[in-house]
Design a protein around this motif. Structure first.
Motif, PDB file in Angstrom:
ATOM      1  N   TYR A   1      53.988  47.881  64.854  1.00  0.00           N
ATOM      2  CA  TYR A   1      54.305  46.858  65.845  1.00  0.00           C
ATOM      3  C   TYR A   1      53.390  45.646  65.716  1.00  0.00           C
ATOM      4  O   TYR A   1      53.790  44.522  65.959  1.00  0.00           O
ATOM      5  CB  TYR A   1      54.206  47.449  67.259  1.00  0.00           C
ATOM      6  N   ALA A   2      52.140  45.878  65.343  1.00  0.00           N
ATOM      7  CA  ALA A   2      51.170  44.785  65.256  1.00  0.00           C
ATOM      8  C   ALA A   2      51.040  44.205  63.857  1.00  0.00           C
ATOM      9  O   ALA A   2      50.552  43.081  63.698  1.00  0.00           O
ATOM     10  CB  ALA A   2      49.796  45.272  65.729  1.00  0.00           C
ATOM     11  N   SER A   3      51.474  44.936  62.836  1.00  0.00           N
ATOM     12  CA  SER A   3      51.214  44.502  61.463  1.00  0.00           C
ATOM     13  C   SER A   3      52.265  43.543  60.904  1.00  0.00           C
ATOM     14  O   SER A   3      52.067  42.970  59.836  1.00  0.00           O
ATOM     15  CB  SER A   3      51.116  45.718  60.538  1.00  0.00           C
ATOM     16  N   LEU A   4      53.372  43.348  61.626  1.00  0.00           N
ATOM     17  CA  LEU A   4      54.405  42.423  61.168  1.00  0.00           C
ATOM     18  C   LEU A   4      54.399  41.174  62.043  1.00  0.00           C
ATOM     19  O   LEU A   4      54.375  41.276  63.270  1.00  0.00           O
ATOM     20  CB  LEU A   4      55.790  43.083  61.228  1.00  0.00           C
ATOM     21  N   PRO A   5      54.424  39.980  61.455  1.00  0.00           N
ATOM     22  CA  PRO A   5      54.452  38.744  62.242  1.00  0.00           C
ATOM     23  C   PRO A   5      55.747  38.632  63.038  1.00  0.00           C
ATOM     24  O   PRO A   5      56.838  38.650  62.466  1.00  0.00           O
ATOM     25  CB  PRO A   5      54.331  37.636  61.193  1.00  0.00           C
ATOM     26  N   ALA A   6      55.621  38.529  64.350  1.00  0.00           N
ATOM     27  CA  ALA A   6      56.790  38.596  65.231  1.00  0.00           C
ATOM     28  C   ALA A   6      57.730  37.406  65.087  1.00  0.00           C
ATOM     29  O   ALA A   6      58.922  37.516  65.378  1.00  0.00           O
ATOM     30  CB  ALA A   6      56.323  38.714  66.683  1.00  0.00           C
ATOM     31  N   ARG A   7      57.213  36.265  64.642  1.00  0.00           N
ATOM     32  CA  ARG A   7      58.027  35.047  64.639  1.00  0.00           C
ATOM     33  C   ARG A   7      58.753  34.794  63.327  1.00  0.00           C
ATOM     34  O   ARG A   7      59.434  33.773  63.189  1.00  0.00           O
ATOM     35  CB  ARG A   7      57.141  33.838  64.969  1.00  0.00           C
ATOM     36  N   LEU A   8      58.609  35.696  62.381  1.00  0.00           N
ATOM     37  CA  LEU A   8      59.272  35.519  61.085  1.00  0.00           C
ATOM     38  C   LEU A   8      60.379  36.541  60.914  1.00  0.00           C
ATOM     39  O   LEU A   8      60.217  37.709  61.289  1.00  0.00           O
ATOM     40  CB  LEU A   8      58.266  35.676  59.937  1.00  0.00           C
ATOM     41  N   PRO A   9      61.535  36.137  60.356  1.00  0.00           N
ATOM     42  CA  PRO A   9      62.556  37.130  60.028  1.00  0.00           C
ATOM     43  C   PRO A   9      62.076  38.032  58.898  1.00  0.00           C
ATOM     44  O   PRO A   9      61.179  37.667  58.118  1.00  0.00           O
ATOM     45  CB  PRO A   9      63.752  36.279  59.601  1.00  0.00           C
ATOM     46  N   VAL A  10      62.674  39.193  58.809  1.00  0.00           N
ATOM     47  CA  VAL A  10      62.234  40.192  57.839  1.00  0.00           C
ATOM     48  C   VAL A  10      62.310  39.654  56.413  1.00  0.00           C
ATOM     49  O   VAL A  10      61.420  39.910  55.587  1.00  0.00           O
ATOM     50  CB  VAL A  10      63.081  41.467  57.995  1.00  0.00           C
ATOM     51  N   GLY A  11      63.354  38.898  56.106  1.00  0.00           N
ATOM     52  CA  GLY A  11      63.479  38.351  54.763  1.00  0.00           C
ATOM     53  C   GLY A  11      62.294  37.490  54.374  1.00  0.00           C
ATOM     54  O   GLY A  11      61.793  37.554  53.242  1.00  0.00           O
ATOM     55  N   GLN A  12      61.816  36.689  55.324  1.00  0.00           N
ATOM     56  CA  GLN A  12      60.660  35.833  55.037  1.00  0.00           C
ATOM     57  C   GLN A  12      59.379  36.653  54.938  1.00  0.00           C
ATOM     58  O   GLN A  12      58.499  36.354  54.118  1.00  0.00           O
ATOM     59  CB  GLN A  12      60.525  34.757  56.120  1.00  0.00           C
ATOM     60  N   ILE A  13      59.264  37.699  55.767  1.00  0.00           N
ATOM     61  CA  ILE A  13      58.088  38.575  55.699  1.00  0.00           C
ATOM     62  C   ILE A  13      57.976  39.217  54.315  1.00  0.00           C
ATOM     63  O   ILE A  13      56.892  39.294  53.732  1.00  0.00           O
ATOM     64  CB  ILE A  13      58.177  39.659  56.791  1.00  0.00           C
ATOM     65  N   LEU A  14      59.112  39.643  53.782  1.00  0.00           N
ATOM     66  CA  LEU A  14      59.095  40.325  52.485  1.00  0.00           C
ATOM     67  C   LEU A  14      58.942  39.363  51.314  1.00  0.00           C
ATOM     68  O   LEU A  14      58.428  39.743  50.259  1.00  0.00           O
ATOM     69  CB  LEU A  14      60.373  41.149  52.319  1.00  0.00           C
ATOM     70  N   SER A  15      59.398  38.145  51.478  1.00  0.00           N
ATOM     71  CA  SER A  15      59.278  37.183  50.375  1.00  0.00           C
ATOM     72  C   SER A  15      57.930  36.484  50.355  1.00  0.00           C
ATOM     73  O   SER A  15      57.546  35.888  49.344  1.00  0.00           O
ATOM     74  CB  SER A  15      60.398  36.145  50.456  1.00  0.00           C
ATOM     75  N   GLU A  16      57.183  36.564  51.466  1.00  0.00           N
ATOM     76  CA  GLU A  16      55.902  35.852  51.552  1.00  0.00           C
ATOM     77  C   GLU A  16      54.925  36.252  50.452  1.00  0.00           C
ATOM     78  O   GLU A  16      54.279  35.379  49.851  1.00  0.00           O
ATOM     79  CB  GLU A  16      55.288  36.081  52.932  1.00  0.00           C
ATOM     80  N   PRO A  17      54.755  37.559  50.128  1.00  0.00           N
ATOM     81  CA  PRO A  17      53.838  37.891  49.025  1.00  0.00           C
ATOM     82  C   PRO A  17      54.241  37.247  47.703  1.00  0.00           C
ATOM     83  O   PRO A  17      53.379  36.845  46.914  1.00  0.00           O
ATOM     84  CB  PRO A  17      53.928  39.427  48.944  1.00  0.00           C
ATOM     85  N   LEU A  18      55.543  37.135  47.455  1.00  0.00           N
ATOM     86  CA  LEU A  18      56.016  36.504  46.226  1.00  0.00           C
ATOM     87  C   LEU A  18      55.688  35.023  46.214  1.00  0.00           C
ATOM     88  O   LEU A  18      55.321  34.454  45.178  1.00  0.00           O
ATOM     89  CB  LEU A  18      57.523  36.715  46.074  1.00  0.00           C
ATOM     90  N   GLU A  19      55.804  34.382  47.371  1.00  0.00           N
ATOM     91  CA  GLU A  19      55.479  32.948  47.477  1.00  0.00           C
ATOM     92  C   GLU A  19      53.983  32.722  47.291  1.00  0.00           C
ATOM     93  O   GLU A  19      53.568  31.779  46.599  1.00  0.00           O
ATOM     94  CB  GLU A  19      55.934  32.424  48.835  1.00  0.00           C
ATOM     95  N   ILE A  20      53.173  33.581  47.899  1.00  0.00           N
ATOM     96  CA  ILE A  20      51.717  33.431  47.792  1.00  0.00           C
ATOM     97  C   ILE A  20      51.271  33.526  46.341  1.00  0.00           C
ATOM     98  O   ILE A  20      50.411  32.768  45.877  1.00  0.00           O
ATOM     99  CB  ILE A  20      51.009  34.489  48.663  1.00  0.00           C
ATOM    100  N   HIS A  21      51.868  34.459  45.607  1.00  0.00           N
ATOM    101  CA  HIS A  21      51.482  34.669  44.212  1.00  0.00           C
ATOM    102  C   HIS A  21      52.339  33.860  43.237  1.00  0.00           C
ATOM    103  O   HIS A  21      52.241  34.048  42.024  1.00  0.00           O
ATOM    104  CB  HIS A  21      51.563  36.164  43.870  1.00  0.00           C
ATOM    105  N   LYS A  22      53.183  32.969  43.811  1.00  0.00           N
ATOM    106  CA  LYS A  22      53.988  32.040  42.995  1.00  0.00           C
ATOM    107  C   LYS A  22      54.844  32.791  41.968  1.00  0.00           C
ATOM    108  O   LYS A  22      54.854  32.467  40.773  1.00  0.00           O
ATOM    109  CB  LYS A  22      53.092  31.011  42.301  1.00  0.00           C
ATOM    110  N   ILE A  23      55.554  33.794  42.477  1.00  0.00           N
ATOM    111  CA  ILE A  23      56.412  34.606  41.627  1.00  0.00           C
ATOM    112  C   ILE A  23      57.871  34.262  41.887  1.00  0.00           C
ATOM    113  O   ILE A  23      58.347  34.352  43.026  1.00  0.00           O
ATOM    114  CB  ILE A  23      56.174  36.106  41.883  1.00  0.00           C
ATOM    115  N   GLY A  24      58.598  33.858  40.858  1.00  0.00           N
ATOM    116  CA  GLY A  24      60.030  33.630  40.947  1.00  0.00           C
ATOM    117  C   GLY A  24      60.405  32.360  41.687  1.00  0.00           C
ATOM    118  O   GLY A  24      59.564  31.635  42.228  1.00  0.00           O
ATOM    119  N   ASP A  25      61.711  32.097  41.722  1.00  0.00           N
ATOM    120  CA  ASP A  25      62.240  30.977  42.491  1.00  0.00           C
ATOM    121  C   ASP A  25      62.924  31.515  43.736  1.00  0.00           C
ATOM    122  O   ASP A  25      62.907  32.730  44.003  1.00  0.00           O
ATOM    123  CB  ASP A  25      63.208  30.154  41.635  1.00  0.00           C
TER     124      ASP A  25
END
Length: 351
Positions: free
Chosen positions: A121-145
């Motif tokens: 309940y506390a480890s997921l950012p409440a204001r982001l949709p799940v798709g963005q939560i899962l894609s965030e690590p890829l964006e941080i590490h500049k992986i893929g388009d």
């Protein structure tokens, strides 16, 4: 709740699928102390959270750390991740010293080892949709388009047994078990080789716990992951573990194969822990003897000399209060830090 799980091999983002039996993690004489206080003329106090812990984890196996709250197991996990620097000792991941890594090197390392938090309940950012939560690590590490990231999100959801159409929903729209699946999916986004799972099912109902543990079993079989599994629920640990280390007051008091620990526990603390596990079979209830512990748990700021369990051990001898027992093989084959485990009485009394 779930879609059809898909089988995914770790090749696109991570360092490749581990080879079964490959040594991933080696922890040697790990010590982690914290200084507290020191403000407004107060004297600084040292908390001895972890004191000389040694273990290793291979690909495809689950190594569990168990013990009461405050025994130091979560601190071990966080130090393995590089969240805390070791006070002394070493943490080697894939042959590299985590404690000597720069911030840039730690960031690169965390593509290959990920952390799953206790509270879904506390480890997921409440204001982001799940798709963005899962894609965030890829964006941080500049992986893929953008397109490949969306495809990866769909793949991750299906991998943990959730429908890909749920990517647009927010965390509050999911149950606790579903949220923990999302947390696991986020940890898998970069295709790591190891997961550190810190009480990953303790906040869930018993029926949901079983689903998440079965999911972890399947992911390990498919991806070859190594797990450091931190828990206090021995029923869960019995199901998922290959090897177990029992911690007490910052030290490992017993370690060995899971079947050996559960069928022939040697250390008095391990015996007490296992005696408190509820018996599921009504026909077996009342046949075991509950080993109740008396005495006080020492403070981690003032650990007494000798065995740390001496203040509560029903079999304590004088030697236990003065000499720290080494972690050595016992009659069962497991390692035990107890003066009694090989001779039935302290060495000084046996001579």
């Amino acid at each position: 709740m779930s879609g059809v799980p898909v089988k995914v091999t770790a090749t696109a983002y991570g360092a490749g699928k581990p080879v079964p039996g490959e040594r991933l993690l080696t922890v040697t004489d790990l010590v982690r102390h914290f200084e507290v206080g020191g403000r407004f003329l107060r004297r600084t106090t040292v908390v001895h959270a972890v004191n000389g812990v040694t273990f290793h984890v291979d690909a495809g196996e689950t190594f569990s750390l168990v013990g009461e709250s405050g025994c130091g197991k979560s601190t071990v996990g966080r130090t393995v991740m590089g969240f805390h620097p070791p006070t002394s000792g070493t943490v080697d991941f894939e042959g590299r010293d985590v404690g000597a890594m720069s911030r840039r090197e730690l960031r690169a390392m965390r593509r290959r080892i990920q952390y799953v938090f206790q509270d879904p309940y506390a480890s997921l950012p409440a204001r982001l949709p799940v798709g963005q939560i899962l894609s965030e690590p890829l964006e941080i590490h500049k992986i893929g388009d953008a397109a490949s990231r969306r495809a990866r999100v769909r793949e991750l959801l299906e991998l943990v047994g959730l429908r890909k159409e749920l990517a647009s929903r927010y965390p509050h729209e999911f149950s606790g078990g579903q949220r923990q699946r999302i947390g696991i999916a986020r940890a898998l986004a970069l295709e790591p080789r190891m997961l550190v799972l810190d009480e990953p099912v303790s906040a869930l109902d018993v029926s949901v716990q079983a689903q998440v543990v079965n999911l972890l079993d399947r992911l390990q079989a498919e991806l070859g992951l190594g797990y450091v599994f931190i828990a206090h629920d021995l029923d869960v640990v019995r199901h998922i573990s290959d090897r177990i280390a029992v911690m007490y007051l910052g030290t490992i008091v017993e370690a060995g194969p899971a079947t050996t620990i559960f069928t022939a526990p040697q250390h008095p603390y391990t015996q007490a822990l296992l005696s408190a596990v509820p018996v599921k079979d009504p026909r077996q209830r009342g046949r075991g003897q509950r080993r109740l512990l008396s005495g006080d748990l020492p403070s981690p700021t003032a650990i007494p000399p000798g065995c740390p369990f001496a203040t509560r051990c029903p079999k304590v001898h004088d030697l236990c209060r003065t000499e720290l027992p080494p972690l050595l093989p016992s009659e069962s084959g497991a390692l035990s830090a107890c003066h009694l485990t090989r001779t039935g009485k302290p060495a000084a009394a046996a001579s």
